[in-house]
Design an enzyme around this catalytic site. Sequence first.
Site, PDB file in Angstrom:
ATOM      1  N   ASP A   1       0.822  -1.204   0.000  1.00  0.00           N
ATOM      2  CA  ASP A   1       0.000   0.000   0.000  1.00  0.00           C
ATOM      3  C   ASP A   1       0.862   1.262   0.000  1.00  0.00           C
ATOM      4  O   ASP A   1       2.011   1.239   0.438  1.00  0.00           O
ATOM      5  CB  ASP A   1      -0.910   0.034   1.232  1.00  0.00           C
ATOM      6  CG  ASP A   1      -1.882  -1.136   1.263  1.00  0.00           C
ATOM      7  OD1 ASP A   1      -2.263  -1.604   0.183  1.00  0.00           O
ATOM      8  OD2 ASP A   1      -2.248  -1.568   2.365  1.00  0.00           O
ATOM      9  N   TYR A   2       0.247   2.351  -0.431  1.00  0.00           N
ATOM     10  CA  TYR A   2       0.903   3.667  -0.491  1.00  0.00           C
ATOM     11  C   TYR A   2       1.595   4.013   0.832  1.00  0.00           C
ATOM     12  O   TYR A   2       2.724   4.483   0.857  1.00  0.00           O
ATOM     13  CB  TYR A   2      -0.162   4.703  -0.840  1.00  0.00           C
ATOM     14  CG  TYR A   2       0.331   6.127  -0.973  1.00  0.00           C
ATOM     15  CD1 TYR A   2       1.097   6.508  -2.083  1.00  0.00           C
ATOM     16  CD2 TYR A   2       0.011   7.086  -0.017  1.00  0.00           C
ATOM     17  CE1 TYR A   2       1.526   7.822  -2.219  1.00  0.00           C
ATOM     18  CE2 TYR A   2       0.451   8.402  -0.149  1.00  0.00           C
ATOM     19  CZ  TYR A   2       1.209   8.763  -1.252  1.00  0.00           C
ATOM     20  OH  TYR A   2       1.643  10.055  -1.390  1.00  0.00           O
TER      21      TYR A   2
END
Length: 247
Positions: free
Chosen positions: A107-108
């Site tokens: 994820d970011y």
Amino acid sequence: MSNELERLQKVIAQSGITSRRKAENLITQGKVAVNGKVVTELGTKVSPDDKVEVEGVPLTKEEPVYFLLYKPRGVISSVKDDKNRKVVTDYLPEDREERVFPIGRLDYDTSGILLLTNDGDFANQLMHPKHEIDKVYIAKTKGIPLREELAKLTKGIKSDGELLRATHVKTKSIDKKKNTAIIQLTLHEGKNRQVRRMFESLGYPVDKLKRERYGFLDLHGMNAGEIRELTPHEVKQLRHLAEKSVK
């Protein structure tokens, strides 16, 4: 010769432009031509002498490359981003021209180990749904989960119709003053936002998350944003891990 024939989707994946699954979609959509003729049959085999074109662009076979990136937070696990945010391929050495893509994603807001390659077959092996390669995460939670609550993570938690499960959970430390905990989880799966969703379902949002181990690989001696090539021995070991786990 017949022993040199390879399935068309495998040849496309090995060229580094996409994964084998996406190559299959391109074939069935009529976007692949062999020697000037559009081919839509997935079982089609080609030889090294055949001219393969994908969406009108001839394939050129690249030498396979394999990288380990210590992905920082705030970076997209993709090769490009329509909002011009930093992507993982921005960390490749500037002199590399191979079309490299990430194996899976982080994820970011998650940091840690991410593998990149131009070898679609290798990527498919590691992402096989039945594989059981350990992925070890360290999560900092808001709030301190009780032991019996953490036990639910190894039994499995339902979230959006999916069963999310950790194979091992261990509290590393707690900070009663700040009301936070550092918890280590081992997963075999890699579902979207899995760790965060598991803790959210218990009522303990994740403040920070890092993947610190992938199989036998770790981040020892690396800083966030650093990248290195995997050794041939490491690539061989990863193949062995993936093959062993799907049998």
